[in-house]
Structures are given as structure tokens and as C-alpha cells.
Motif scaffolding. Structure first.
Motif, PDB file in Angstrom:
ATOM      1  N   UNK A  35       0.782  -1.241   0.000  1.00  0.00           N
ATOM      2  CA  UNK A  35       0.000   0.000   0.000  1.00  0.00           C
ATOM      3  C   UNK A  35       0.808   1.282   0.000  1.00  0.00           C
ATOM      4  N   UNK A  36       2.136   1.163   0.142  1.00  0.00           N
ATOM      5  CA  UNK A  36       2.943   2.391   0.237  1.00  0.00           C
ATOM      6  C   UNK A  36       2.907   3.195  -1.055  1.00  0.00           C
ATOM      7  N   UNK A  37       2.933   2.491  -2.175  1.00  0.00           N
ATOM      8  CA  UNK A  37       2.954   3.193  -3.457  1.00  0.00           C
ATOM      9  C   UNK A  37       1.662   3.985  -3.679  1.00  0.00           C
ATOM     10  N   UNK A  38       0.523   3.363  -3.381  1.00  0.00           N
ATOM     11  CA  UNK A  38      -0.732   4.092  -3.599  1.00  0.00           C
ATOM     12  C   UNK A  38      -0.962   5.119  -2.498  1.00  0.00           C
ATOM     13  N   UNK A  39      -0.419   4.891  -1.285  1.00  0.00           N
ATOM     14  CA  UNK A  39      -0.521   5.912  -0.234  1.00  0.00           C
ATOM     15  C   UNK A  39       0.214   7.185  -0.652  1.00  0.00           C
TER      16      UNK A  39
END
Lengths: 313, 313
Positions: B160-164
Motif C-alpha cells: 500500500x505504500x505506493x498508492x498511499x
């Protein structure tokens, strides 16, 4: 950057060490897989508004053209096409209305030459943007760099018909375009059988996609030779001017050079009518045109310029 | 067409007979070259305004992302990447100012994993349009369809880090984005070493590019199984919500299933920390989420929807 500068620039980034035989300045990348077996790898894109316009082409035709532009690169290496991936960028949802004829044109053309679609990527895009990546194989790759002085120069089709089609619809929008021009532009075919037949007897080969002069110039610079062509030997279809034939694009003909001693083999192996248009000379990248009156003059290698990133020399 | 309809539709056009092992519903097409040797073939495009925006990304990053999105597909098959062709569509002339950092990012990332750029096509385009076609090899392809009830489910990165990152720059445009989110979105890396390590001990594998739930659902439907995941076992980086981790895109993590009896092998072979998040169940395509309070509920496999042609189920 001019095309020449771009190719020079790319040398920094393209891998050119073995097993790579050729990574640029060819129709395909060539990799030696094992003794006598080479992998071919090519990609070609068609962009709406740059390479085509939906006012005079349809999706079935686009499928054919995407297949042929890639198959023709494999043909020019004397290769057999194998596996294809499609990147399909579309501004519209995927609806059978347009996707059906496109896929039919693409897949039927590929399969006619034993090439098979096995995957791809589908993306949203501001315009239609079609890209194919195609692999192939050959036991004997035909390179641009092997032309030798004394070789005879052949082409495999009447030239200029495809670009004459574009000239016609622009100049005479109300008139019916001659059928041969329509066929050349909208139903092109790649020279897979011919590439296979000449792969061990021709010296150098290229597919004419940016015009005779420019593609002959590419053979000459890669081979460090010059060439002389006879104006009255250049095959012109009905409705085609010499200018169309010299500098028009998208012929998908093969242009190859062959030594005199292999002409008998060529006669035996050829799969269709061929046109002998000139010969290779000693020199470095000069194209000499012998006019119908017997005069000779050097001509600049002007080609079909639909790529602004590939300004012609 | 929904994604499911599109995949169904494509069956008509994709070649699925031997030597093709898998032509769709996988991260790569897989072709058996000989006994114990498989060719992998994938392509992935990045379109300006659809997959990226030059306001928050730069050309060096784009080069990295184009390489990683393709390398990650090879990683998910347990493959070694080999040869790449670039299709570069640009609205602007090729100038070192942008082409230098792009090529540096692309080629340095490819070469770090022993993949090499050997050619491509350069075209004019109304927006930046970047496509890579990449081949690979493996002796043992990891497929999506091999998950079995009882398998444990692992992921290879905090999710989820990339979309966060995208959520942050949209919601808090004036604030500095946490470094881990920046790194995940702008400097992703593919799991080539891990794919190699697990290729003979894992059952099924996929790279998480459209979100954990959707990609797990793809494994479940391909394998005809269901899955249960523990909410509190899902690795979340700093600044990441559960929602980001479940349905965010572009993680480029591997999601794989492995039988209990191979866990010791996994411990020995693994190249990095792994996160056990759940297990495969009998069933057909159901994803069960076990909440922190011990309740279980079925969740719809919602993923990151940047492809309007791939509406999520």
C-alpha cells in the motif's frame, strides 16, 4: 536529434556484446541463441494522427498494417515469425464494434505467416496507440551491412503505390483511388517467403518502409559502399510517380543485394517476380541515379518523413 | 467490457496450444522451448495522464518504473529477464534534457537484473507513451493456477505504500510525503531474486500490481480455491491505511502460496523478510478477511482502477 545522431546516441544504452549480433541499425535485433540459430526481436507502433487517420482507414486494416509492419522486419532478416504481444491503447471502451475487426485483421495476418498472438497489455490512452512486439527465428540472418561492390540490387514489388494512395486522397478527395494503390496501402503483405528463399544467397537486405532512396542509403552506409540505380528499371505501378517510388513510405518490399554468381540460385529459389534496379559500387554512402537519358547524378537519400524524430538526412 | 469479459473475449484470438503453456491470465506468456526450458514474454506500457503525471514524477523515475513493471512480471514467474525492446512515443523532440535521465533510469534498472535493451521504435505521439517488451527464461514457471487448499499465503513487502504516496500528494499537496512512501512509488524494485528462490517450492505466484485483494482473487479464480487473510498480519508501512494495503496499486511485491511442508526450504532459501498473511481454503474465488477482533467476513476483490478497460469485479 537527427536519426543519425539518435542512433549514435543509442549506442551508449543498447547492449551490443555477444550473444547480441545486432542491436540497432537493423530491422530486428539479432541474438545468437546457439550455433546456427538466431533469435529475432522487433517492435513497431502505429499512432493515430501520426501513422494513420480513421477517416481513410478502418480497424480491420489497422490490424493488418500493425501485423505487416512487424512481419516485414522479420522478412528482411530472412526470418520466421513466431510470438507476438499486443499493446493496445484506446481512448474508448473495448467494444466489439471496433475491437472485432481490429483483432481479426491482426490475428489472421499473423497466423497466415505462422506467427501467434500470446498476450499483451491494454491501457487507456488519449488516442489509438497500437504496438506489437514480435519474435522470430532464423538460421542465417540477412544483415544490412553485407552488401559488396558488384552486387546487383533487387526490389520485390512495384514501389510508391502506398504513398501514392495518400497523395491521391489528399489531392483528389472526390475521386476513386486506383485499386492497386488502395491495395498497396490498405492490404499490404510482408515478404516472408521471399526472405526465407534468399536468406543464404543474398548479401544484404532491408525492408523498404521509408522509401527506396532512404532504405538503400541505409544499406550503403551500413555496408560502406555506394549504389547506382537505373531510373527506368524502377518498377512503378499505375498512378505512381517516380517521386512516390523513390521516397514514398510503407512499401514493405524487400530491397536486397546479391552477387552475380548467385543469380542462378535466385532464379531457381525466387517466390515471385523481382526487379533488378541497379548495382552496388565502391564508395561510401553515395546514391547515383541513372536517368532515362543516360545521365547520372547523385541524389540525396530523401525518404518518407512521418517521424519527426527521424529527420531525413 | 469488464476485465473478465475481455479475458474471455481474448481466448478467441490468443494462441493457447503447445508449445504455449499460458497465453493469458498470467503475468507473462509462457512458451516451452524444450524440456525444462521456458521462454517468458511480457509487455507493459506507461501512458502520460493515465499511469503517471510529470508534476510528481520525473524522467529518471519513469525509466525505473517502466523497467520495474516489466521485470516484476518476470519475477512473478520465477524467471530471469533477458532482452528488452523500447517503444518510445513522445510529443517533443528527442533532447538529452529528458531522454538522458529516462534512458539512465531504464537501462540501469534493467542491467541490475541482467536484462539488456537491444532495440525498439521511436515515434511521434500526442503524449509520452512508453512501452517495453521483455523476454525472460525459467526452468520452472510459477503459475497463478497452482494454489492448493492448505497452502500458506505470503507477501514480500509492506503493502500500500505506493498508492498511499498518490493519496498523500493529492490530499496534502503542501506537506512532505513520508520517505517510505516516496521510495515505494518512485524507486520501486522487482523481486527477481525472490522469484528465483521460490520457483520450485512455491505453488502459485503473482506480482501485486493492482492491489492485494484483486491479485489474490486472480490466484483464487485461476486455482479454483478460496483464501482467508488476517487483517493484523498484513504488513503496513508508515502512513499506510488498511485500505491502501488491500486495494492500492503498483506494490510490485510477490504474493505466493506455499505448502506447509516446504516452509523449511523457504526459510533456507528466502532472500528477504517475508510476511505470512493467511491461507488457501477449499472453495471458489472467495476472499475472507479475518478482522483484528477475530470476526471473519467475505470481501469483494476491489483493486486499484487506473485502467478503465479493466473495471474491477
Amino acid at each position: 536529434m537527427t536519426e543519425k545522431e539518435w542512433l549514435e546516441y543509442l549506442k551508449k544504452y543498447l547492449w551490443t556484446k555477444p550473444p547480441v549480433v545486432s542491436a540497432f541499425n537493423e530491422d530486428c535485433a539479432v541474438i545468437q541463441a546457439e550455433e546456427g540459430k538466431y533469435l529475432l526481436f522487433t517492435t513497431d507502433a502505429l499512432i493515430e494522427g501520426v501513422h494513420f487517420d480513421l477517416s481513410y482507414t478502418d480497424f480491420y486494416t489497422l490490424g493488418i498494417k500493425l501485423a505487416v509492419s512487424n512481419l516485414s522486419d522479420i522478412a528482411a532478416m530472412g526470418g520466421e515469425p513466431r510470438w507476438a504481444l499486443l499493446t493496445l491503447g484506446s481512448p474508448k471502451p473495448l467494444e466489439p464494434e471496433w475491437i472485432d475487426p481490429f483483432m481479426e485483421g491482426l490475428v489472421s495476418t499473423l497466423e497466415r505467416y505462422s506467427a501467434y498472438l500470446i498476450g499483451g497489455d491494454t491501457v487507456k490512452s488519449p488516442c489509438y496507440m497500437l504496438n506489437l512486439a514480435l519474435t522470430g527465428e532464423t538460421d542465417s540472418p540477412l544483415l544490412r551491412s553485407k552488401a559488396r561492390p558488384g552486387d546487383l540490387i533487387f526490389v520485390s514489388k512495384p514501389l510508391g503505390e502506398s504513398s501514392a494512395f495518400l497523395r491521391y486522397i489528399k489531392t483528389y478527395p472526390q475521386t476513386e483511388v486506383p485499386a492497386n494503390l488502395k491495395k498497396a496501402h490498405l492490404r499490404p503483405s510482408p515478404e516472408i517467403e521471399l526472405g526465407r528463399a534468399i536468406r543464404k544467397i543474398a548479401h544484404a537486405c532491408i525492408d523498404i518502409s521509408d522509401g527506396l532512396l532512404l532504405d538503400l542509403y541505409r544499406i550503403c552506409t551500413a555496408s560502406e559502399v555506394s549504389a547506382e540505380i537505373d531510373e527506368d528499371k524502377i518498377p512503378l505501378g499505375y498512378g505512381v510517380t517516380l517521386q512516390d517510388a523513390l521516397s514514398g513510405g510503407e512499401d514493405y518490399a524487400l530491397l536486397f543485394t546479391i552477387p552475380q554468381e548467385n543469380l542462378k540460385d535466385l532464379e531457381r529459389k525466387k517466390t515471385k517476380d523481382l526487379y533488378k534496379i541497379g548495382k552496388i559500387l565502391k564508395g561510401k554512402g553515395k546514391i547515383i541515379l541513372k536517368t532515362q537519358r543516360g545521365e547520372t547524378r547523385e541524389v540525396p537519400p530523401l525518404g518518407f518523413d512521418h517521424f519527426t524524430f527521424r529527420p531525413q538526412p
